[in-house]
Design a protein around this motif. Structure first.
Motif, PDB file in Angstrom:
ATOM      1  N   ASP A  75       0.819  -1.210   0.000  1.00 26.11           N
ATOM      2  CA  ASP A  75       0.000   0.000   0.000  1.00 26.11           C
ATOM      3  C   ASP A  75       0.854   1.262   0.000  1.00 26.11           C
ATOM      4  N   GLY A  76       1.924   1.256   0.783  1.00 27.76           N
ATOM      5  CA  GLY A  76       2.768   2.443   0.894  1.00 27.76           C
ATOM      6  C   GLY A  76       3.643   2.714  -0.304  1.00 27.76           C
ATOM      7  N   PHE A  77       4.196   1.663  -0.884  1.00 27.48           N
ATOM      8  CA  PHE A  77       5.140   1.842  -1.990  1.00 27.48           C
ATOM      9  C   PHE A  77       4.545   1.583  -3.369  1.00 27.48           C
ATOM     10  N   PHE A  78       3.598   0.678  -3.453  1.00 23.50           N
ATOM     11  CA  PHE A  78       3.135   0.224  -4.773  1.00 23.50           C
ATOM     12  C   PHE A  78       1.619   0.266  -4.901  1.00 23.50           C
ATOM     13  N   GLY A  79       0.960   1.116  -4.119  1.00 23.13           N
ATOM     14  CA  GLY A  79      -0.495   1.156  -4.067  1.00 23.13           C
ATOM     15  C   GLY A  79      -1.126   1.592  -5.376  1.00 23.13           C
ATOM     16  N   LYS A  80      -2.355   1.191  -5.525  1.00 22.66           N
ATOM     17  CA  LYS A  80      -3.122   1.567  -6.715  1.00 22.66           C
ATOM     18  C   LYS A  80      -3.526   3.029  -6.610  1.00 22.66           C
ATOM     19  N   GLU A  81      -3.914   3.579  -7.749  1.00 20.48           N
ATOM     20  CA  GLU A  81      -4.361   4.972  -7.773  1.00 20.48           C
ATOM     21  C   GLU A  81      -5.680   5.116  -7.024  1.00 20.48           C
ATOM     22  N   VAL A  82      -5.786   6.216  -6.311  1.00 23.09           N
ATOM     23  CA  VAL A  82      -7.019   6.566  -5.616  1.00 23.09           C
ATOM     24  C   VAL A  82      -7.368   7.976  -6.046  1.00 23.09           C
ATOM     25  N   ALA A  83      -8.563   8.152  -6.574  1.00 30.84           N
ATOM     26  CA  ALA A  83      -9.016   9.460  -7.054  1.00 30.84           C
ATOM     27  C   ALA A  83      -8.030  10.062  -8.058  1.00 30.84           C
ATOM     28  N   GLY A  84      -7.430   9.192  -8.878  1.00 24.49           N
ATOM     29  CA  GLY A  84      -6.520   9.658  -9.924  1.00 24.49           C
ATOM     30  C   GLY A  84      -5.104   9.938  -9.487  1.00 24.49           C
ATOM     31  N   HIS A  85      -4.775   9.677  -8.232  1.00 23.20           N
ATOM     32  CA  HIS A  85      -3.434   9.940  -7.715  1.00 23.20           C
ATOM     33  C   HIS A  85      -2.812   8.651  -7.177  1.00 23.20           C
ATOM     34  N   THR A  86      -1.528   8.464  -7.461  1.00 13.72           N
ATOM     35  CA  THR A  86      -0.842   7.311  -6.882  1.00 13.72           C
ATOM     36  C   THR A  86      -0.562   7.590  -5.421  1.00 13.72           C
ATOM     37  N   ARG A  87      -0.457   6.515  -4.653  1.00 20.24           N
ATOM     38  CA  ARG A  87      -0.147   6.645  -3.236  1.00 20.24           C
ATOM     39  C   ARG A  87       1.288   6.213  -2.979  1.00 20.24           C
ATOM     40  N   ASP A  88       2.075   6.150  -4.032  1.00 18.69           N
ATOM     41  CA  ASP A  88       3.445   5.682  -3.898  1.00 18.69           C
ATOM     42  C   ASP A  88       4.252   6.600  -2.984  1.00 18.69           C
ATOM     43  N   SER A  89       5.027   5.982  -2.118  1.00 20.69           N
ATOM     44  CA  SER A  89       5.936   6.704  -1.239  1.00 20.69           C
ATOM     45  C   SER A  89       7.359   6.395  -1.660  1.00 20.69           C
ATOM     46  N   GLU A  90       8.312   7.117  -1.119  1.00 18.41           N
ATOM     47  CA  GLU A  90       9.715   6.830  -1.370  1.00 18.41           C
ATOM     48  C   GLU A  90      10.360   6.428  -0.063  1.00 18.41           C
ATOM     49  N   GLY A  91      11.300   5.497  -0.146  1.00 24.15           N
ATOM     50  CA  GLY A  91      12.021   5.052   1.036  1.00 24.15           C
ATOM     51  C   GLY A  91      12.239   3.559   1.005  1.00 24.15           C
ATOM     52  N   SER A  92      12.401   2.984   2.176  1.00 19.92           N
ATOM     53  CA  SER A  92      12.583   1.540   2.265  1.00 19.92           C
ATOM     54  C   SER A  92      12.094   1.051   3.625  1.00 19.92           C
ATOM     55  N   VAL A  93      11.826  -0.239   3.670  1.00 18.63           N
ATOM     56  CA  VAL A  93      11.415  -0.907   4.895  1.00 18.63           C
ATOM     57  C   VAL A  93      12.366  -2.075   5.101  1.00 18.63           C
ATOM     58  N   SER A  94      12.860  -2.225   6.317  1.00 19.11           N
ATOM     59  CA  SER A  94      13.761  -3.332   6.635  1.00 19.11           C
ATOM     60  C   SER A  94      13.142  -4.193   7.721  1.00 19.11           C
ATOM     61  N   PHE A  95      13.413  -5.475   7.660  1.00 15.65           N
ATOM     62  CA  PHE A  95      12.959  -6.397   8.688  1.00 15.65           C
ATOM     63  C   PHE A  95      13.909  -7.580   8.747  1.00 15.65           C
ATOM     64  N   ARG A  96      13.804  -8.331   9.832  1.00 14.98           N
ATOM     65  CA  ARG A  96      14.622  -9.537  10.002  1.00 14.98           C
ATOM     66  C   ARG A  96      13.794 -10.753   9.626  1.00 14.98           C
ATOM     67  N   TYR A  97      14.387 -11.653   8.882  1.00 14.66           N
ATOM     68  CA  TYR A  97      13.794 -12.962   8.634  1.00 14.66           C
ATOM     69  C   TYR A  97      14.863 -13.976   9.006  1.00 14.66           C
ATOM     70  N   ASN A  98      14.632 -14.692  10.099  1.00 16.95           N
ATOM     71  CA  ASN A  98      15.664 -15.553  10.686  1.00 16.95           C
ATOM     72  C   ASN A  98      16.929 -14.730  10.851  1.00 16.95           C
ATOM     73  N   GLN A  99      18.054 -15.181  10.309  1.00 20.81           N
ATOM     74  CA  GLN A  99      19.288 -14.414  10.508  1.00 20.81           C
ATOM     75  C   GLN A  99      19.451 -13.302   9.478  1.00 20.81           C
ATOM     76  N   TYR A 100      18.579 -13.195   8.501  1.00 25.89           N
ATOM     77  CA  TYR A 100      18.753 -12.245   7.409  1.00 25.89           C
ATOM     78  C   TYR A 100      18.126 -10.889   7.686  1.00 25.89           C
ATOM     79  N   HIS A 101      18.760  -9.874   7.143  1.00 29.28           N
ATOM     80  CA  HIS A 101      18.239  -8.514   7.116  1.00 29.28           C
ATOM     81  C   HIS A 101      17.673  -8.342   5.711  1.00 29.28           C
ATOM     82  N   VAL A 102      16.376  -8.080   5.611  1.00 27.04           N
ATOM     83  CA  VAL A 102      15.717  -7.930   4.315  1.00 27.04           C
ATOM     84  C   VAL A 102      15.250  -6.485   4.200  1.00 27.04           C
ATOM     85  N   GLU A 103      15.585  -5.869   3.080  1.00 25.89           N
ATOM     86  CA  GLU A 103      15.166  -4.491   2.836  1.00 25.89           C
ATOM     87  C   GLU A 103      14.367  -4.436   1.545  1.00 25.89           C
ATOM     88  N   VAL A 104      13.195  -3.809   1.608  1.00 27.87           N
ATOM     89  CA  VAL A 104      12.361  -3.598   0.431  1.00 27.87           C
ATOM     90  C   VAL A 104      12.344  -2.103   0.174  1.00 27.87           C
TER      91      VAL A 104
END
Length: 120
Positions: A75-104
């Motif tokens: 929703d934050g980065f790749f959301g569909k258009e609402v009322a003709g405007h994209t809801r795309d944000s800029e940045g990244s999100v990081s989380f841990r999955y087991n021992q890995y650091h994953v960044e989107v």
């Protein structure tokens, strides 16, 4: 430095891993395209499976949804258009999955890093 190969098999140029943390080591990278037949969850699972050197169906424990809210990222980065405007944000999100650091990142790049000197 991204890896020994700066391009995917289909010729897509890889993004730099952007990891300036000396305690983390770049492992792999994948790219999510909202127009693709694969959803974001699938791309993240494939990236983690690549890091683990296993088939994606072996990535089960813990379930990805217990580590991160994929719907919120979509929703934050790749959301569909609402009322003709994209809801795309800029940045990244990081989380841990087991021992890995994953960044989107908002540009679609998914980077998986492994802690080399991390104290859990």
């Amino acid at each position: 430095m991204t890896s020994s190969n700066d391009y995917t098999e289909d010729g897509t140029r890889l993004a730099p891993d952007g990891n300036d943390d000396p305690d983390m080591t770049f492992v792999t990278q994948a790219h999510y395209d909202r127009e693709s037949h694969r959803d974001l969850t699938t791309e993240i699972i494939f990236a983690i499976a690549d890091a683990e050197d296993v088939v994606p169906t072996e990535i089960k424990d813990p379930p990805l949804y217990e580590c991160v809210d994929i719907a919120a990222i979509e929703d934050g980065f790749f959301g569909k258009e609402v009322a003709g405007h994209t809801r795309d944000s800029e940045g990244s999100v990081s989380f841990r999955y087991n021992q890995y650091h994953v960044e989107v990142a908002s540009d679609g790049w998914i980077t998986v890093s492994d802690p080399t000197a991390y104290g859990d």
